[in-house]
Scaffold this motif. Structure first.
Motif, PDB file in Angstrom:
ATOM      1  N   ASP A 167       0.856  -1.187   0.000  1.00  0.00           N
ATOM      2  CA  ASP A 167       0.000   0.000   0.000  1.00  0.00           C
ATOM      3  C   ASP A 167       0.894   1.238   0.000  1.00  0.00           C
ATOM      4  OD1 ASP A 167      -1.581   2.227   1.023  1.00  0.00           O
ATOM      5  OD2 ASP A 167      -3.104   0.748   1.524  1.00  0.00           O
ATOM      6  N   ASP A 182      -2.969   0.146  -3.999  1.00  0.00           N
ATOM      7  CA  ASP A 182      -2.557  -0.992  -3.182  1.00  0.00           C
ATOM      8  C   ASP A 182      -2.818  -2.282  -3.939  1.00  0.00           C
ATOM      9  OD1 ASP A 182      -5.303  -1.380  -2.962  1.00  0.00           O
ATOM     10  OD2 ASP A 182      -5.256  -1.798  -0.818  1.00  0.00           O
ATOM     11  N   TYR A 183      -2.092  -3.306  -3.524  1.00  0.00           N
ATOM     12  CA  TYR A 183      -2.270  -4.645  -4.092  1.00  0.00           C
ATOM     13  C   TYR A 183      -2.364  -5.633  -2.941  1.00  0.00           C
ATOM     14  CZ  TYR A 183      -1.493  -9.080  -6.428  1.00  0.00           C
ATOM     15  OH  TYR A 183      -1.640 -10.370  -6.873  1.00  0.00           O
ATOM     16  N   HIS A 212      -6.670  -8.256  -5.358  1.00  0.00           N
ATOM     17  CA  HIS A 212      -7.198  -7.027  -5.948  1.00  0.00           C
ATOM     18  C   HIS A 212      -6.095  -6.007  -6.171  1.00  0.00           C
ATOM     19  CE1 HIS A 212      -7.655  -5.051  -1.782  1.00  0.00           C
ATOM     20  NE2 HIS A 212      -7.015  -4.146  -2.497  1.00  0.00           N
ATOM     21  N   GLY A 214      -6.063  -1.876  -6.169  1.00  0.00           N
ATOM     22  CA  GLY A 214      -6.912  -0.770  -5.767  1.00  0.00           C
ATOM     23  C   GLY A 214      -6.305   0.581  -6.079  1.00  0.00           C
ATOM     24  N   LYS A 216      -6.875   4.835  -5.064  1.00  0.00           N
ATOM     25  CA  LYS A 216      -7.515   5.620  -4.010  1.00  0.00           C
ATOM     26  C   LYS A 216      -7.066   7.072  -4.040  1.00  0.00           C
ATOM     27  CE  LYS A 216      -4.031   3.854  -0.798  1.00  0.00           C
ATOM     28  NZ  LYS A 216      -3.737   3.433   0.573  1.00  0.00           N
ATOM     29  N   LYS A 237     -12.016   4.853  -2.476  1.00  0.00           N
ATOM     30  CA  LYS A 237     -11.157   3.785  -2.982  1.00  0.00           C
ATOM     31  C   LYS A 237     -11.984   2.808  -3.788  1.00  0.00           C
ATOM     32  CE  LYS A 237      -7.643   0.524  -1.340  1.00  0.00           C
ATOM     33  NZ  LYS A 237      -8.071  -0.843  -1.205  1.00  0.00           N
ATOM     34  N   ASN A 239     -11.516  -1.064  -5.660  1.00  0.00           N
ATOM     35  CA  ASN A 239     -10.697  -2.270  -5.810  1.00  0.00           C
ATOM     36  C   ASN A 239     -11.258  -3.144  -6.920  1.00  0.00           C
ATOM     37  OD1 ASN A 239      -9.074  -1.582  -3.573  1.00  0.00           O
ATOM     38  ND2 ASN A 239     -10.532  -2.523  -2.158  1.00  0.00           N
ATOM     39  N   HIS A 241     -11.046  -6.845  -8.373  1.00  0.00           N
ATOM     40  CA  HIS A 241     -10.647  -8.224  -8.096  1.00  0.00           C
ATOM     41  C   HIS A 241     -10.810  -9.056  -9.358  1.00  0.00           C
ATOM     42  CE1 HIS A 241     -11.107  -7.744  -3.567  1.00  0.00           C
ATOM     43  NE2 HIS A 241     -11.745  -6.679  -4.041  1.00  0.00           N
ATOM     44  N   GLN A 252     -15.934  -6.183  -7.833  1.00  0.00           N
ATOM     45  CA  GLN A 252     -15.358  -4.906  -7.420  1.00  0.00           C
ATOM     46  C   GLN A 252     -15.898  -4.550  -6.043  1.00  0.00           C
ATOM     47  OE1 GLN A 252     -17.254  -4.757 -10.644  1.00  0.00           O
ATOM     48  NE2 GLN A 252     -15.404  -5.831 -11.344  1.00  0.00           N
ATOM     49  N   TYR A 254     -15.981  -0.974  -3.243  1.00  0.00           N
ATOM     50  CA  TYR A 254     -15.771   0.470  -3.142  1.00  0.00           C
ATOM     51  C   TYR A 254     -15.891   0.900  -1.683  1.00  0.00           C
ATOM     52  CZ  TYR A 254     -16.885  -0.212  -8.054  1.00  0.00           C
ATOM     53  OH  TYR A 254     -16.901  -0.676  -9.342  1.00  0.00           O
TER      54      TYR A 254
END
Length: 385
Positions: A167, A182-183, A212, A214, A216, A237, A239, A241, A252, A254
């Motif tokens: 992140d 982020d992952y 995922h 993401g 943000k 944010k 994400n 997936h 997804q 949120y």
């Protein structure tokens, strides 16, 4: 299980360390001098934490989450204070640091219901707080309960596996806005206890990977990252997936939130939290959001969508001690429901804080909360949110 639980473990480990480092060997008067604030002469861990930030330190951890029971563990943590941070602190001992030191840690913990967690992480603040980073890998084995919609009967399940996360946030110019990504990759095995419905049948096990990527946008004007007293943190944010990022599930989710802190007067403060999460169809049950609030067990009120509001009012008895009260309400709503069909779930409680590390602005204390089902005690290190 979702990544917010792992990040919460990291935060708890970090803040627990900052607080519990002050536990002294009372037999040594010279040792005790390291826990006395030169400004007011009261117990304070600032000098001990910052002046001894060399090498790993063993730190005890205490867990009071109703979803997994009570328990504890330990962390080995290393605090990285930059030379610039150290120089500013030594030149201005009365000033609270706005940029916390970076922390690297190894964490292990277990609870009364057989859950356990172990891993390594790094939380970094780089380039004068223009880059913020959190990353690590954890192995977890949690015994949890899942509640189906409209049912008071808990379904017991176990989930274990590896949780890897990265992140990072970048400040936009000289503003309080950050853009980040982020992952997360979570490979796990979930097993369900079918014996209440089908006696003698072995648990059903499902292997899967949920991953995922993401994106943000965050606004952060808080005066302190550990235990803010004024300012606002807000963000949104998204994400994604799917198989393209290493997962087995295509969906997804949120998340939008606001955490706002205000001083009403010299001794009075108020904090307001708004939070909403939404998940599209296709998410595994353990990845769906739940009402995350003091007084409510993790995953107790879970659905495709959640929304909550919480307010906390505090009063400073003096420069060190603070008492507070809080109340909140939230809803968990599935995609096939209207918002009005879901029931509001309420929680309230009170607590206290002690300013344990003045130069870090870190406060520690206890909250007691009552949700729809039970009373819960929380040991707090830093802010509750």
């Amino acid at each position: 299980m979702n990544i917010s639980n792992i990040k919460l473990a990291v935060k708890t480990a970090t803040l627990s360390a900052l607080s519990l480092l002050m536990l002294p060997n009372i037999a040594s008067a010279s040792f005790m001098d390291g826990f006395k604030d030169p400004i007011d002469g009261r117990i304070d861990a600032s000098q001990w934490i910052l002046d001894n930030s060399a090498g790993f330190m063993p730190i005890p951890l205490i867990i009071t989450e109703p979803a997994v029971g009570t328990g504890g563990g330990a962390a080995l943590l290393f605090f990285h204070e930059t030379e610039e941070q150290k120089a500013l602190r030594e030149q201005n001992p009365e000033q609270v640091s706005e940029i916390p030191p970076s922390v690297t840690g190894v964490v292990g913990a277990a609870t009364s219901n057989g859950s356990s967690l172990a891993g390594v992480f790094h939380s970094g603040n780089w380039e004068n707080d223009n880059i913020r980073y959190l990353g690590g890998i954890f192995g977890a084995d949690f015994n949890l309960q899942y509640y189906q919609e409209g049912s008071e009967q808990a379904n017991k399940f176990n989930i274990k596996g590896l949780y890897f996360f990265q992140d990072i946030d970048f400040r936009l110019g000289n503003s309080n806005f950050f853009i980040g990504a982020d992952y997360v990759n979570m490979s796990s095995e979930a097993s369900f206890d079918l014996s209440p419905m089908l006696p003698g049948v072995d648990p059903l096990a499902l292997d899967s990977t949920d991953a995922h990527l993401g994106l943000k946008l965050t606004y952060d004007s808080r005066d302190n990252q550990f235990a803010p007293r004024s300012g606002t943190k807000a963000g949104m944010k998204a994400n994604m997936h799917g198989k393209g990022v290493g997962g087995d599930f295509d969906y997804q989710d949120y998340h939008v939130f606001v955490q706002s802190y205000h001083r009403l007067a010299h001794k009075w403060g108020v904090a307001i939290r708004l939070d909403a999460q939404s998940t599209t169809d296709g998410a595994p049950f353990y990845a769906k959001p739940y009402i995350d609030m003091r007084g409510m067990a993790a995953m107790r009120y879970q659905a495709d969508n959640t929304a909550l509001a919480e307010v906390e009012v505090s009063y400073d008895i003096d420069d060190r001690w603070t008492v507070l009260g809080f109340a909140g309400s939230g809803k968990a709503v599935n995609n096939d429901q209207s918002f009005n069909q879901a029931k509001w779930q309420n929680a309230q409680g009170g607590g206290f804080r002690y300013l344990i590390a003045r130069q870090l602005g870190l406060r520690t204390g206890v909250d007691i909360a009552k949700g729809p089902e039970e009373w819960t005690v929380y040991l707090q290190f830093g802010g509750a949110w």
